[in-house]
Design a protein around this motif. Structure first.
Motif, PDB file in Angstrom:
ATOM      1  N   LYS A  41       0.884  -1.248  -0.092  1.00  0.00           N
ATOM      2  CA  LYS A  41      -0.049  -0.115   0.009  1.00  0.00           C
ATOM      3  C   LYS A  41       0.841   1.285   0.083  1.00  0.00           C
ATOM      4  O   LYS A  41       1.884   1.358   0.772  1.00  0.00           O
ATOM      5  CB  LYS A  41      -1.075   0.055   1.304  1.00  0.00           C
ATOM      6  N   ILE A  42       0.566   2.209  -0.847  1.00  0.00           N
ATOM      7  CA  ILE A  42       1.369   3.330  -0.932  1.00  0.00           C
ATOM      8  C   ILE A  42       0.166   4.313  -1.080  1.00  0.00           C
ATOM      9  O   ILE A  42      -0.799   4.477  -1.634  1.00  0.00           O
ATOM     10  CB  ILE A  42       2.072   3.263  -2.305  1.00  0.00           C
ATOM     11  N   GLY A  43       0.295   5.329   0.035  1.00  0.00           N
ATOM     12  CA  GLY A  43      -0.985   6.166   0.349  1.00  0.00           C
ATOM     13  C   GLY A  43      -2.201   5.706   0.409  1.00  0.00           C
ATOM     14  O   GLY A  43      -3.168   6.422  -0.011  1.00  0.00           O
ATOM     15  N   GLY A  44      -2.141   4.377   1.061  1.00  0.00           N
ATOM     16  CA  GLY A  44      -3.408   3.898   1.398  1.00  0.00           C
ATOM     17  C   GLY A  44      -3.929   3.140   0.081  1.00  0.00           C
ATOM     18  O   GLY A  44      -5.218   2.559   0.093  1.00  0.00           O
ATOM     19  N   ARG A  45      -3.465   3.321  -1.116  1.00  0.00           N
ATOM     20  CA  ARG A  45      -3.711   2.563  -2.157  1.00  0.00           C
ATOM     21  C   ARG A  45      -3.061   1.332  -2.372  1.00  0.00           C
ATOM     22  O   ARG A  45      -1.648   1.414  -2.494  1.00  0.00           O
ATOM     23  CB  ARG A  45      -3.588   3.427  -3.472  1.00  0.00           C
ATOM     24  N   GLU A  46      -3.517   0.077  -2.701  1.00  0.00           N
ATOM     25  CA  GLU A  46      -2.987  -0.932  -2.877  1.00  0.00           C
ATOM     26  C   GLU A  46      -2.505  -1.300  -4.447  1.00  0.00           C
ATOM     27  O   GLU A  46      -2.997  -0.645  -5.171  1.00  0.00           O
ATOM     28  CB  GLU A  46      -4.038  -2.219  -2.786  1.00  0.00           C
ATOM     29  N   VAL A  47      -1.120  -1.679  -4.361  1.00  0.00           N
ATOM     30  CA  VAL A  47      -0.573  -1.477  -5.772  1.00  0.00           C
ATOM     31  C   VAL A  47       0.415  -2.952  -5.769  1.00  0.00           C
ATOM     32  O   VAL A  47       0.738  -3.639  -4.828  1.00  0.00           O
ATOM     33  CB  VAL A  47       0.586  -0.576  -5.879  1.00  0.00           C
ATOM     34  N   ASP A  48       0.642  -3.186  -6.862  1.00  0.00           N
ATOM     35  CA  ASP A  48       1.234  -4.493  -7.234  1.00  0.00           C
ATOM     36  C   ASP A  48       2.778  -4.178  -6.977  1.00  0.00           C
ATOM     37  O   ASP A  48       3.401  -3.072  -7.202  1.00  0.00           O
ATOM     38  CB  ASP A  48       1.070  -4.908  -8.858  1.00  0.00           C
ATOM     39  N   LEU A  49       3.514  -5.260  -6.820  1.00  0.00           N
ATOM     40  CA  LEU A  49       5.164  -5.254  -6.584  1.00  0.00           C
ATOM     41  C   LEU A  49       5.746  -4.690  -7.711  1.00  0.00           C
ATOM     42  O   LEU A  49       6.804  -4.068  -7.525  1.00  0.00           O
ATOM     43  CB  LEU A  49       5.471  -6.428  -5.911  1.00  0.00           C
ATOM     44  N   THR A  50       5.263  -4.633  -8.903  1.00  0.00           N
ATOM     45  CA  THR A  50       5.735  -4.305 -10.094  1.00  0.00           C
ATOM     46  C   THR A  50       5.428  -2.933 -10.417  1.00  0.00           C
ATOM     47  O   THR A  50       6.017  -2.344 -11.467  1.00  0.00           O
ATOM     48  CB  THR A  50       5.453  -5.050 -11.274  1.00  0.00           C
ATOM     49  N   ALA A  51       4.873  -2.200  -9.878  1.00  0.00           N
ATOM     50  CA  ALA A  51       4.221  -0.905  -9.804  1.00  0.00           C
ATOM     51  C   ALA A  51       5.669   0.007  -9.729  1.00  0.00           C
ATOM     52  O   ALA A  51       6.442  -0.292  -8.695  1.00  0.00           O
ATOM     53  CB  ALA A  51       3.330  -0.515  -9.040  1.00  0.00           C
ATOM     54  N   GLN A  52       5.652   1.093 -10.492  1.00  0.00           N
ATOM     55  CA  GLN A  52       6.852   1.789 -10.613  1.00  0.00           C
ATOM     56  C   GLN A  52       6.537   2.772  -9.374  1.00  0.00           C
ATOM     57  O   GLN A  52       5.319   3.321  -9.286  1.00  0.00           O
ATOM     58  CB  GLN A  52       7.270   2.618 -11.753  1.00  0.00           C
ATOM     59  N   LEU A  53       7.249   3.319  -8.637  1.00  0.00           N
ATOM     60  CA  LEU A  53       7.292   4.402  -7.527  1.00  0.00           C
ATOM     61  C   LEU A  53       7.025   5.690  -8.284  1.00  0.00           C
ATOM     62  O   LEU A  53       7.327   6.003  -9.376  1.00  0.00           O
ATOM     63  CB  LEU A  53       8.452   4.588  -6.863  1.00  0.00           C
ATOM     64  N   ASP A  54       6.085   6.581  -7.587  1.00  0.00           N
ATOM     65  CA  ASP A  54       5.637   7.920  -8.226  1.00  0.00           C
ATOM     66  C   ASP A  54       6.111   8.884  -7.161  1.00  0.00           C
ATOM     67  O   ASP A  54       5.483   9.006  -6.164  1.00  0.00           O
ATOM     68  CB  ASP A  54       4.379   7.713  -8.551  1.00  0.00           C
ATOM     69  N   SER A  55       6.848   9.782  -7.454  1.00  0.00           N
ATOM     70  CA  SER A  55       7.428  10.750  -6.518  1.00  0.00           C
ATOM     71  C   SER A  55       6.272  11.824  -6.239  1.00  0.00           C
ATOM     72  O   SER A  55       6.343  12.463  -5.004  1.00  0.00           O
ATOM     73  CB  SER A  55       8.544  11.795  -7.112  1.00  0.00           C
ATOM     74  N   ASP A  56       5.124  11.861  -7.063  1.00  0.00           N
ATOM     75  CA  ASP A  56       3.945  12.657  -6.825  1.00  0.00           C
ATOM     76  C   ASP A  56       3.329  12.190  -5.644  1.00  0.00           C
ATOM     77  O   ASP A  56       2.595  12.979  -5.098  1.00  0.00           O
ATOM     78  CB  ASP A  56       3.075  12.726  -8.027  1.00  0.00           C
ATOM     79  N   GLU A  57       3.608  11.009  -5.433  1.00  0.00           N
ATOM     80  CA  GLU A  57       2.777  10.415  -4.268  1.00  0.00           C
ATOM     81  C   GLU A  57       3.612  10.601  -2.838  1.00  0.00           C
ATOM     82  O   GLU A  57       3.021  10.190  -1.787  1.00  0.00           O
ATOM     83  CB  GLU A  57       2.429   8.971  -4.384  1.00  0.00           C
ATOM     84  N   ALA A  58       4.549  11.416  -2.794  1.00  0.00           N
ATOM     85  CA  ALA A  58       5.173  11.657  -1.699  1.00  0.00           C
ATOM     86  C   ALA A  58       5.115  13.187  -1.089  1.00  0.00           C
ATOM     87  O   ALA A  58       6.049  14.008  -1.687  1.00  0.00           O
ATOM     88  CB  ALA A  58       6.703  11.194  -1.890  1.00  0.00           C
ATOM     89  N   PRO A  59       3.949  13.221  -0.448  1.00  0.00           N
ATOM     90  CA  PRO A  59       3.814  14.768  -0.165  1.00  0.00           C
ATOM     91  C   PRO A  59       4.812  15.603   1.001  1.00  0.00           C
ATOM     92  O   PRO A  59       5.082  16.640   0.640  1.00  0.00           O
ATOM     93  CB  PRO A  59       2.347  14.701   0.694  1.00  0.00           C
ATOM     94  N   GLU A  60       5.279  14.707   1.708  1.00  0.00           N
ATOM     95  CA  GLU A  60       6.486  15.427   2.494  1.00  0.00           C
ATOM     96  C   GLU A  60       7.882  14.894   1.901  1.00  0.00           C
ATOM     97  O   GLU A  60       8.863  14.707   2.849  1.00  0.00           O
ATOM     98  CB  GLU A  60       6.215  14.898   3.906  1.00  0.00           C
ATOM     99  N   SER A  61       8.114  14.697   0.671  1.00  0.00           N
ATOM    100  CA  SER A  61       9.283  14.056   0.230  1.00  0.00           C
ATOM    101  C   SER A  61       9.702  12.786   0.383  1.00  0.00           C
ATOM    102  O   SER A  61      11.120  12.391   0.106  1.00  0.00           O
ATOM    103  CB  SER A  61      10.590  15.193   0.261  1.00  0.00           C
ATOM    104  N   VAL A  62       8.849  12.082   1.219  1.00  0.00           N
ATOM    105  CA  VAL A  62       9.340  10.599   1.896  1.00  0.00           C
ATOM    106  C   VAL A  62       8.050   9.677   1.251  1.00  0.00           C
ATOM    107  O   VAL A  62       6.759  10.119   1.744  1.00  0.00           O
ATOM    108  CB  VAL A  62       9.592  10.432   3.210  1.00  0.00           C
TER     109      VAL A  62
END
Length: 97
Positions: A41-62
């Motif tokens: 889960k990233i930002g409460g959203r379930e994602v697959d392990l092959t999903a690429q990270l998205d820096s837009d989902e990091a509100p506090e730069s982490v």
């Protein structure tokens, strides 16, 4: 090449390449946990392990990553969903019409 800081809940931030997948980020954070993870889960959203990270989902730069492991309710749901797909594919292979 740009980087994204990722962390597990309560853990220290670790830089990973911006092009990294969730699985690659988990390996840098905790190799044993990465081996167990079925999804995350990233930002409460379930994602697959092959999903690429998205820096837009990091509100506090982490970017916080919450691995989903089989021993949890979410992990059981992921396993059930995946096995339902495997069963459906087997039925379609046996009975294409």
């Amino acid at each position: 090449m740009s980087e994204i800081n990722v962390q597990l809940k309560g853990g220290s931030p670790v830089p990973v390449p911006a092009s990294a997948t969730v699985a690659e980020a988990l390996k840098k954070l905790d190799r044993d946990l990465a081996k167990q993870a079925l999804a995350a889960k990233i930002g409460g959203r379930e994602v697959d392990l092959t999903a690429q990270l998205d820096s837009d989902e990091a509100p506090e730069s982490v970017l916080q990553i919450e691995p989903i492991v089989p021993q949890t309710r979410d992990g059981l749901e992921v396993l059930r969903h995946s096995t339902a797909h495997v069963l459906a594919q087997a039925v379609q292979d046996l009975f294409p019409e």
